[in-house]
Design an enzyme around this catalytic site. Sequence first.
Site: not given
Ligand code: AKB
Length: 323
Positions: A8, A12, A36, A53, A143, A147, A173
Amino acid sequence: MRKILVTGAAGQIGSELVPALRERYGSGNVIAAGHRTPMPDDMRDAGPAITIDVTDGESVQRSLRDHDVGTVYHMSSVLSAFAESNRQRAHSVNIDGLYNVLEAAVDNDLDQLILPSSIAAFGPDTPQDETPNETLQRPATLYGISKVFGELMGNYYVDKLGLDVRGLRLPGIISWKTEPTAGTTDYAVAIFYGAIREGRYICYLRPDTRLPMMYMPDCIKAIVDLAHADGSRLKHHTDFNVGAVSFTPAELAGVISGKVPGFSVDYEVDPLRQGIADSWPNSLDDTAAREEWDWSPSYDLNTMADDMLENLGVKLAGENRAR
Ligand code: AKB
C-alpha cells in the site's frame, strides 16, 4: 540487512511511511510495493519499487522470497466507506490479503510484521468516550470486521507461531501529501483543500460528530516507535489504542476560520458515512500504548491546522503554477 517492504506504498500513509523508513534505513533497503494506486515518481525513483497483488498469495510469497524481505509494513487496505459498496473487493484485500501476508511472513521467517488496525475495530456497543483498550468490539462495518479479524489473527500468529506481529488502532489520519478518498474521516483533510482553494467546504458529517484524529507526523512516529519498542515490555501486540486529538467538524471549522478569514462550512449529511462515524469512538484511552512503548503525540488541533495550511498551501500553489 534484510529488506523492509511496505504494501500500500502509494496510499495516504504508505506515501509518507516509505520516505520516513528510507531516511532511517537507507533508500536501497526499503521496497515500496504498490498495486492499483499509481506510485508517485519520486517514490519510484528514490528506491526499489515493485507491484504486489496481496490477494494473490503466490505473488506475496514470491516477492518476500525474491527480495530477501525481513520486515513488512502491511498498509494496503480497502477503507471504510468504499468497503461498504465493494464487499467482494474489501473481503479479498482486507481478509484474504491479510491472511496471505501472515502466511508468507511465516514461510519466509520474517523478523517482524506491522499490521495497522483502526478505530473502526469498535462498534456501536463500545463505550464511545475514552474508549478502553480492552472493551466490547462488535463493529457494524465490513472494514471494521476486517480490522478485528486482523487484530485476532495477528495475535494468533504471535501466540501460536512465534511471529513478531505488532499493530495499532489508528484514528482518522490528517495529511497534506496524499489525499484520502475512501474513508469516513476524510472530511478532516478535504476541509483544508476547500479552505485553501475556495474559502468554503461542504461537510458530509453532522457538525457535532466527534471522532479521534491524528496528524500524519504523529502517525508515522507511532508506527515506527511501535516497531522499535522493546518486545519484552509489550503485553499487547496487535491492538493498541493510540490517541492524539479528538474534535468535531464544527470545532475544526472554527479553528480553520481563525486562520483563513471568511472561511465557511455548509453541511450536507451523507447517511452512509454519518452512520459509520456514529458507530465509532469519540476519543480513545491509550494508556496501554503510553505504558508499554511510551507513546506520546506531538500535535494538537491548533499546531496540526497551522502545519496543514502551510504545507498544503505550498503544494496547491505549486500545482497551480504547473498548470
Ligand atoms: C477510514 O475513515 O476508513 C479510515 C479509518 C479511521 O480507519 N481513515
